[in-house]
Motif scaffolding. Structure first.
Motif, mmCIF file in Angstrom:
data_model
loop_
_atom_site.group_PDB
_atom_site.id
_atom_site.type_symbol
_atom_site.label_atom_id
_atom_site.label_comp_id
_atom_site.label_asym_id
_atom_site.label_seq_id
_atom_site.Cartn_x
_atom_site.Cartn_y
_atom_site.Cartn_z
ATOM 1 N N HIS A 1 19.748 30.820 35.736
ATOM 2 C CA HIS A 1 20.710 31.920 35.832
ATOM 3 C C HIS A 1 21.931 31.625 34.974
ATOM 4 O O HIS A 1 22.057 30.551 34.399
ATOM 5 C CB HIS A 1 21.113 32.141 37.292
ATOM 6 N N CYS B 1 24.512 37.237 34.339
ATOM 7 C CA CYS B 1 23.279 36.869 35.045
ATOM 8 C C CYS B 1 22.133 37.826 34.742
ATOM 9 O O CYS B 1 20.995 37.399 34.548
ATOM 10 C CB CYS B 1 23.529 36.772 36.547
ATOM 11 N N MET C 1 19.056 35.723 39.963
ATOM 12 C CA MET C 1 18.551 34.439 39.472
ATOM 13 C C MET C 1 17.027 34.521 39.338
ATOM 14 O O MET C 1 16.398 35.320 40.028
ATOM 15 C CB MET C 1 18.892 33.323 40.459
#
Length: 188
Positions: free
Chosen positions: A164, A58, A148
């Motif tokens: 993400h 991420c 994200m």
């Protein structure tokens, strides 16, 4: 006169809206390119190091979006701040010194850096308070930190999508409020 005005406008700092749009555009370019989730420790070039674009985690989506969209190198920025302020960063990994290969790829370190830089935005569950390009952290059960990027696209209910990598590569989807939020940041 018009040319001079246009030139002067170009010298003004980017607005939050312009900055957010650049982050989103750069993040969206990773969809279909970053195809897997790979948290392996990798020795990276410094500065500007990156794992191969077809994989990552991420944080790599955020790192690439800021590097590609704003020419901001989180690897260098986080490393330099951690070297100067090591005690201000989490000790989750039992480290006694910085590691330029991984420090910027850890969500708790990014949270510390964003907060230290004044990027923190008030926590809220009001979807209208999330702007394109905002960075949002959360906890994926049972206790995995995640980050994200808020998209410029929204659901029919007005909830922004996020970009993400949570396991299947970079993607854009409706999960902003799926996991408990732990931080909301806006790049300046």
């Amino acid at each position: 006169m018009r040319a001079l005005l246009c030139f002067l406008l170009m010298l003004l700092p980017l607005s939050a809206q312009d900055t957010g749009a650049k982050i989103v555009t750069a993040a969206r370019k990773q969809v279909g390119v970053t195809l897997s989730y790979d948290p392996a420790y990798v020795s990276l070039a410094y500065p500007g190091g990156d794992v191969p674009r077809e994989k990552g985690v991420c944080t790599d989506v955020v790192i690439r979006a800021l590097r590609d969209g704003l020419s901001q190198d989180l690897q260098k920025l986080v490393h330099e701040d951690m070297k100067a302020n090591f005690s201000a960063y989490p000790k989750n990994w039992g480290l006694s010194r910085t590691d330029k290969n991984i420090d910027h790829r850890r969500v708790p370190n990014l949270q510390a850096y964003f907060k230290r830089c004044g990027y923190k935005v008030a926590d809220t569950k009001d979807a209208t308070k999330f702007l394109p390009g905002d960075l949002v952290t959360c906890t994926v059960p049972p206790n995995l930190p995640h980050v994200m990027i808020v998209s410029d696209k929204k659901t029919t209910e007005g909830v922004p999508l996020v970009i993400h990598n949570i396991g299947g590569g970079a993607r854009e989807e409706d999960v902003l409020f799926t996991y408990p939020l732990t931080g909301h940041y806006r790049w300046k």
